[in-house]
Design a protein around this motif. Structure first.
Motif, short mmCIF file in Angstrom:
data_model
loop_
_atom_site.label_atom_id
_atom_site.label_comp_id
_atom_site.label_asym_id
_atom_site.label_seq_id
_atom_site.Cartn_x
_atom_site.Cartn_y
_atom_site.Cartn_z
N ASP A 47 29.57 12.66 31.17
CA ASP A 47 28.28 12.52 31.79
C ASP A 47 28.57 11.12 32.69
OD1 ASP A 47 25.79 11.93 32.77
OD2 ASP A 47 24.73 11.47 30.83
N ALA A 50 25.71 7.67 33.53
CA ALA A 50 24.77 8.11 32.56
C ALA A 50 23.59 7.38 32.46
CB ALA A 50 25.67 8.20 31.13
N THR A 56 22.66 12.54 29.06
CA THR A 56 23.56 12.70 27.80
C THR A 56 22.73 13.31 26.59
OG1 THR A 56 23.99 10.54 28.77
CG2 THR A 56 24.79 11.03 26.69
N ALA A 68 30.04 9.35 27.74
CA ALA A 68 29.16 8.78 28.75
C ALA A 68 30.06 7.74 29.63
CB ALA A 68 27.84 8.17 28.18
N CYS A 107 29.60 15.67 34.78
CA CYS A 107 28.08 15.91 35.21
C CYS A 107 27.58 14.69 35.61
CB CYS A 107 27.27 16.56 34.09
SG CYS A 107 28.03 18.09 33.40
#
Ligand code: SAM
Length: 249
Positions: A47, A50, A56, A68, A107
């Motif tokens: 992530d 984050a 997260t 993260a 992400c």
């Protein structure tokens, strides 16, 4: 100021606002995040950007092993406090510090637009294994609702015409090819006081000196009161969550 300098100036403005961000910004609908990672093979989910960990937390709830990455130490501190079991690293989308082919997904929640897209694409492709997924998600206030539109205009009282257009998935380049996008509509339960304060977590507010901040707060408070009612009233704020997923060949 060049585009990249401006991106760094505004993206860095979050460094100051971790606590307010954690309290005032919405999370994402669980089904939107579940869709983002539905095709992700087994393995670590990174992530990036984050922040205080809103995305997260959902990735952890969806039973993924999450690392993260966050450039702001203030945001990272909030994240460590809230999710002590998560591996939190200080790094950026251009330089995550993660190993080659170490992740099944990379992400970004409300953060890809802060990354220089060429470098961010190269970095995500390096960190992902073939068959991995680059997932991007953005929340918006639904300005198709005229009351929301009025509040959004007030938030931008000092830069009229420059309304929120942070969704920048079109910047993702090769080697990512196959791309899917879905929108999720929902309502965010909050109070008028929180809605009025929301602007204080936005980069364009944080990057301004106090007299200009005060002008923005006054405009937003007036618009919220006019369209949603007095301080403390309950609001169901219409929201759109837009999710993109790109396959790493
Ligand atoms: C709007 S916040 C989103 C935080 C979190 N992902 C969420 O969903 O709530 C944007 C985040 O991007 C981070 N950011 C700014 N520049 C970045 C960069 N170059 N690479 C990665 N993250 C960056 C900021 O520090 C901030 O935490």
């Amino acid at each position: 100021m060049g585009v990249e300098d401006e991106r760094r100036r505004l993206g860095g403005a979050f460094a100051e606002g971790g606590a307010a961000y954690a309290r005032l910004r919405p999370s994402y609908p669980r089904e939107a995040v579940a869709w983002m990672i539905a095709e992700v093979p087994p393995g670590v989910v990174a992530d990036v950007g984050a922040g205080t960990g809103k995305l997260t937390r959902l990735l952890v709830d969806l039973e993924r092993d999450v690392v993260a990455v966050e450039p702001s130490t203030d945001m990272a501190m909030q994240l460590r406090e809230g999710l002590p079991a998560v591996d939190v690293r200080v790094g950026s989308g251009e330089s995550t510090g993660l190993d080659d082919a170490s992740a099944a997904a990379v992400c970004y929640g409300q953060a890809w637009h802060w990354v220089e897209p060429g470098q961010g694409t190269t970095e995500a492709a390096r960190v992902l294994r073939p068959g991995g997924v680059l997932g991007l998600v953005w929340n918006y206030m639904d300005t198709g609702d005229s009351r929301v539109d009025a509040v959004n205009q007030a938030m931008h009282v000092l830069d009229p015409g420059v309304l929120d257009k942070s969704e920048s998935a079109g910047d993702v380049g090769a080697p990512f090819g196959h791309h899917e996008n879905r929108e999720f509509r929902w309502a965010w339960s909050m109070t008028t006081s929180d809605l009025a304060e929301l602007v204080t977590t936005r980069s364009y507010y944080l990057a301004r000196p106090e007299p200009e901040r005060a002008e923005i707060r006054a405009a937003v408070t007036a618009a919220v009161e006019q369209h949603f009612g007095p301080a403390g009233a309950n609001v169901e704020l219409p929201q759109v969550t837009s999710v993109h997923r790109f396959l790493r060949p």
